[in-house]
Design a protein around this motif. Sequence first.
Motif, PDB file in Angstrom:
ATOM      1  N   ALA A   1      16.484   1.748 -15.153  1.00 17.16           N
ATOM      2  CA  ALA A   1      15.447   0.731 -14.517  1.00 17.16           C
ATOM      3  C   ALA A   1      14.305   0.660 -15.428  1.00 17.16           C
ATOM      4  N   ALA A   2      13.542  -0.584 -15.510  1.00 16.62           N
ATOM      5  CA  ALA A   2      12.439  -0.648 -16.012  1.00 16.62           C
ATOM      6  C   ALA A   2      11.613  -1.961 -15.189  1.00 16.62           C
ATOM      7  N   GLU A   3      10.275  -1.809 -15.026  1.00 14.77           N
ATOM      8  CA  GLU A   3       9.551  -2.755 -14.346  1.00 14.77           C
ATOM      9  C   GLU A   3      10.314  -3.206 -13.164  1.00 14.77           C
ATOM     10  N   LEU A   4      11.070  -2.290 -12.439  1.00 15.25           N
ATOM     11  CA  LEU A   4      11.811  -2.939 -11.421  1.00 15.25           C
ATOM     12  C   LEU A   4      11.110  -3.066 -10.143  1.00 15.25           C
ATOM     13  N   ALA A   5      11.055  -4.072  -9.517  1.00 13.54           N
ATOM     14  CA  ALA A   5      10.311  -4.583  -8.200  1.00 13.54           C
ATOM     15  C   ALA A   5      11.459  -4.873  -6.861  1.00 13.54           C
ATOM     16  N   PHE A   6      10.995  -4.374  -5.796  1.00 17.80           N
ATOM     17  CA  PHE A   6      11.855  -5.002  -4.481  1.00 17.80           C
ATOM     18  C   PHE A   6      10.975  -4.990  -3.371  1.00 17.80           C
ATOM     19  N   SER A   7      11.494  -5.724  -2.585  1.00 18.68           N
ATOM     20  CA  SER A   7      10.638  -6.018  -1.335  1.00 18.68           C
ATOM     21  C   SER A   7      11.475  -6.711  -0.418  1.00 18.68           C
ATOM     22  N   ASP A   8      11.221  -6.238   0.990  1.00 23.87           N
ATOM     23  CA  ASP A   8      11.738  -7.087   1.968  1.00 23.87           C
ATOM     24  C   ASP A   8      11.076  -8.092   2.494  1.00 23.87           C
ATOM     25  N   ALA A   9      11.594  -8.708   3.549  1.00 25.89           N
ATOM     26  CA  ALA A   9      10.685 -10.042   3.993  1.00 25.89           C
ATOM     27  C   ALA A   9       9.334  -9.604   4.282  1.00 25.89           C
TER      28      ALA A   9
ATOM     29  N   LEU B   1      -1.875 -11.677  15.043  1.00 26.17           N
ATOM     30  CA  LEU B   1      -2.267 -11.129  16.599  1.00 26.17           C
ATOM     31  C   LEU B   1      -0.780 -11.103  17.247  1.00 26.17           C
ATOM     32  N   THR B   2      -0.791 -10.058  18.200  1.00 23.53           N
ATOM     33  CA  THR B   2       0.368 -10.131  18.908  1.00 23.53           C
ATOM     34  C   THR B   2       0.273 -10.727  20.132  1.00 23.53           C
ATOM     35  N   ALA B   3       1.319 -11.086  21.090  1.00 27.77           N
ATOM     36  CA  ALA B   3       1.063 -11.398  22.372  1.00 27.77           C
ATOM     37  C   ALA B   3       0.610 -10.370  23.343  1.00 27.77           C
ATOM     38  N   ASP B   4       0.809  -9.245  22.836  1.00 24.00           N
ATOM     39  CA  ASP B   4       0.209  -7.992  23.819  1.00 24.00           C
ATOM     40  C   ASP B   4      -1.051  -7.661  23.511  1.00 24.00           C
ATOM     41  N   GLY B   5      -2.004  -8.349  22.884  1.00 29.38           N
ATOM     42  CA  GLY B   5      -3.186  -8.057  22.603  1.00 29.38           C
ATOM     43  C   GLY B   5      -3.437  -7.036  21.539  1.00 29.38           C
ATOM     44  N   LEU B   6      -2.722  -6.985  20.604  1.00 28.76           N
ATOM     45  CA  LEU B   6      -2.905  -6.061  19.508  1.00 28.76           C
ATOM     46  C   LEU B   6      -2.905  -6.789  18.133  1.00 28.76           C
ATOM     47  N   LEU B   7      -2.921  -6.079  17.130  1.00 30.07           N
ATOM     48  CA  LEU B   7      -2.759  -6.752  15.692  1.00 30.07           C
ATOM     49  C   LEU B   7      -1.232  -6.025  15.265  1.00 30.07           C
ATOM     50  N   THR B   8      -0.628  -6.745  14.179  1.00 24.77           N
ATOM     51  CA  THR B   8       0.484  -6.038  13.550  1.00 24.77           C
ATOM     52  C   THR B   8       0.592  -6.746  12.183  1.00 24.77           C
ATOM     53  N   VAL B   9       1.344  -5.880  11.227  1.00 28.43           N
ATOM     54  CA  VAL B   9       1.546  -6.633   9.894  1.00 28.43           C
ATOM     55  C   VAL B   9       2.683  -7.692  10.085  1.00 28.43           C
ATOM     56  N   ARG B  10       2.351  -8.844   9.610  1.00 30.21           N
ATOM     57  CA  ARG B  10       3.017  -9.972   9.637  1.00 30.21           C
ATOM     58  C   ARG B  10       3.841 -10.244   8.235  1.00 30.21           C
ATOM     59  N   ASP B  11       2.929 -10.140   7.392  1.00 30.01           N
ATOM     60  CA  ASP B  11       3.782 -10.394   5.898  1.00 30.01           C
ATOM     61  C   ASP B  11       2.903  -9.640   4.770  1.00 30.01           C
ATOM     62  N   ALA B  12       3.327  -8.457   4.487  1.00 32.62           N
ATOM     63  CA  ALA B  12       2.372  -7.704   3.585  1.00 32.62           C
ATOM     64  C   ALA B  12       2.461  -8.003   2.058  1.00 32.62           C
ATOM     65  N   SER B  13       3.246  -8.882   1.800  1.00 32.56           N
ATOM     66  CA  SER B  13       3.681  -9.307   0.188  1.00 32.56           C
ATOM     67  C   SER B  13       2.497  -9.408  -0.364  1.00 32.56           C
ATOM     68  N   SER B  14       1.540 -10.250   0.118  1.00 31.21           N
ATOM     69  CA  SER B  14       0.381 -10.468  -0.614  1.00 31.21           C
ATOM     70  C   SER B  14      -0.367  -9.173  -0.998  1.00 31.21           C
ATOM     71  N   VAL B  15      -0.300  -8.152  -0.139  1.00 27.80           N
ATOM     72  CA  VAL B  15      -1.255  -7.034  -0.126  1.00 27.80           C
ATOM     73  C   VAL B  15      -0.717  -5.988  -1.136  1.00 27.80           C
ATOM     74  N   PRO B  16      -1.474  -5.379  -2.042  1.00 32.35           N
ATOM     75  CA  PRO B  16      -1.089  -4.407  -3.195  1.00 32.35           C
ATOM     76  C   PRO B  16      -0.466  -3.487  -2.402  1.00 32.35           C
ATOM     77  N   LEU B  17       0.698  -2.871  -3.096  1.00 37.40           N
ATOM     78  CA  LEU B  17       1.336  -1.774  -2.399  1.00 37.40           C
ATOM     79  C   LEU B  17       0.519  -0.721  -2.176  1.00 37.40           C
TER      80      LEU B  17
END
Lengths: 656, 138, 65
Positions: free
Chosen positions: A181-189, B58-74
């Motif tokens: 594999a090269a440059e492979l990326a995956f992610s869940d929702a 923001l969660t319903a129980d007064g906390l924070l959680t990850v909703r969608d981390a896709s935009s955040v660098p790994l």
Amino acid sequence: MYPRIFTLLLLFAAMPLQAAQLTLSVGDISAPSFAARGVTLSLPLDGSAELRLDELSVAGRHWRKVRVHCAGFVLSTARLECRQAKLNAAPDLPFDFSYDFGTQRLALELSAGKDERWRVDGDFHDAGWRVNVQLRNAQARRLATLLPPEQPLPTQGLLNGMLQIRGDQDGLRRVQGAVQAAELAFSDAAGLHAADKLAGSVQFDAVRSRSRWDWHGALDWQRGELFWQPLYLKGAHSLTAAGSWDGGQLQVAQAELNRLGVGRVELSALWDTAKNSLLACDLHGSDLQLAPLFADYLKPFLVDSVLGAATLSGRGDADWQYRDGTTQALNLTLRDASLEDGQRRFALRGVNGTIPWRAAAATQAAVSFDSGALWGVPLGSSQLQLAMHGLEFSTPTATLPVVDGSLTVHDFSLQRGDGGWRWNFSGQLAPVSMPALSRALGWPEMSGALSGTIPQVSYDGREMRVGGALLFRVFDGTVVMTKLALADPFGPTPLLTGNLDMRELDLGQLTRTFAFGSMEGRIDVSVQDMALVNWQPVQFEAKVASSPGSYRKRISQKAVQNISALGGAGAAAAIQRSYLSFLQDFGYNRIGLSCVLRNGVCAMDGVSRKNGGYVIVEGGGIPAITVMGYNRAVGWNELLERLKRVLQDNTQVVIQ
Amino acid sequence: MKRWIGMLLGVLALSFSAATFAAADIEINTPGVTALKQSLRARFQDLRPYMDSGAVGLTADGLLTVRDASSVPLAARQALNGLIAAQNGDRNALYKEIARANGHPEWEGEIRSIFAQRWIQRARPGWWVQSGGGWVQK
Amino acid sequence: MNKTWLVLPLAGALLSACVTINIYFPAAAAEKAADKIIDEVWQSQQGAAKPGDKPAADAQKEETK
């Protein structure tokens, strides 16, 4: 790919071969883990063909309105061929498909772009059938439609390699593969299980004999990053493993995991594939680098614990034995290890030792460290012998050098209870010099020495309690602390409660230490019903009073001014304007000041009441001076501000 | 008749307590609350970009959680997890500390639910909040 | 018969005692307190960050002169 081809095959095989009509309705087709509804085949007279399926289910995945268009379609008694076919779901990926009825050979080739190619060859002629899959620059994202949507799905990357499947009437016989594999990326929702720019290779070979599979494989992860909550790992991992699978249990007979910069770990394991649980595991690692091991693999699981901000370094060996759902044995050897808290609450350096822990047997651990610190207090080199029996740890006696003195701990015991870890001990503090201790803690330098007896100290998982009275000697007097308790010691708001009684403190030493202006005499301090949140007082009943007995009592001009300044700026100015400013010091009879702190307000009083005020310093001797206070309720923060100002000003004087 | 007296007494007790304590204040000027507030505010600076981008909700129980981390660098996702864990730790401690400072540790749950509503109510436009089991953008 | 009459008021008192615990919680004040803290944490009102810090610093300067 295999099930997909098989379905197509079934589909065409089910078709009446003498079809001459333009439209063919096959209706429904079903087979184990495969179903197609509303199947129609249209054959326009231009040599093309169009296959429509209203619904298609393969291995639990469902598609609706599937359409395949063949630009060139040939169907004879010998052969079926579909050229330049297009699937409506993937119009950019034309494919060719052919099946020879005589030789029972199947060929499917998908190609796109410059050199992307997926080729499947199947040979079903013999009882021992085989399917070969070859990938050349195959776009991994195309697999996303075939995988369950709740799993991490490939979004990018190229795959090269091959997959070979062999079988007979009984089913699969052998599966072999080698994919790069090269440059492979995956992610869940949610992006909590994702990887980017992965590069590496996988090789595996699994052979079945009767109901048992024997397999071996290798994984070489060279580059790229992976986030698998809460772990974040980078490439330079490699794994080789071999074992067997009997349909219910997956056995890893021998595996070797290498991580560049950490070391090599050997393991064997037994996994229940039906229950998805680990049945047994043996893990062995020698001479591992603890820093990356701790930072990358352990710390992410400890963010909420005391070790959440810690770093570990040094080298170590680990042996872990897991059976019947719990750890049975853990052998740890540490070589020149260091543990440091990021918030400087604790540290241990130069740790060496062996910890041969057993779940159900008594063993002995020997650990030594060169130096350490606890809340800034330096600890010296120590050697500890710890008796272990399951989750109970104890040591009859141990001596820890503290600054220039030592703490002797008696009957230390630590055990895991319902509410977490509990521990208790008693001890003795051999004289610790106050100048050294105060320097270590960043306090004003105090003279004298700290020593005393520490009665029962216990922690129940939530609160640390000192049973009996804690006795120390400082400023030539005695300090007795009772009912001391510290709740949530490592939490964001530790709560300290207790009573404090100090007798016959030397005022001379005390005032010199805090640069308050010299006073001579002795005082008793009592702080009852004290509560500190985050080390800030929220309530107490405090009283400072001259100790009984006869001794020299003098108060300097500076001290008088400072005491007056605590009552407000006006009083100090009044003294300076009077003739009193020419005198260096005064005699006094009694000193007394009390403060009852509640809700941020200090209710103040003195030795006695007079003229609507209270006497703080009652004059006596020659020349005598009396200091009065009139403000009965002073905001605690205001009082602290004033005290800080007084001490700061005096410090500046000392510097000059 | 006596039953009526009983009920009357009950109502009286009710109205009395309501009258007595409705005016009660909630003390929040304590060192514990102040320390937690400062810690929450400092960490909010680091978390804010993630709340703005919708990575954190923001969660319903007064906390924070990850909703969608896709935009955040790994590489930043683990740190984001740590930030959220720390912020939630402080938020939990805040609810507990307010209850304690007011002499009613048993109020923790009620204080948490009031905060949960207010955090969500006052969330800035663009932030994501949990509502009825799903995510809603303000 | 007599006993029933005795028990009822008691039960009523008990019931009301139970109910008062809920009413006892000053929800409106808690809401106000929450808003105040939320404003500070999220800095909803810019500029109102740290009252009291500056005046103290000024006062100190005057004294050192």
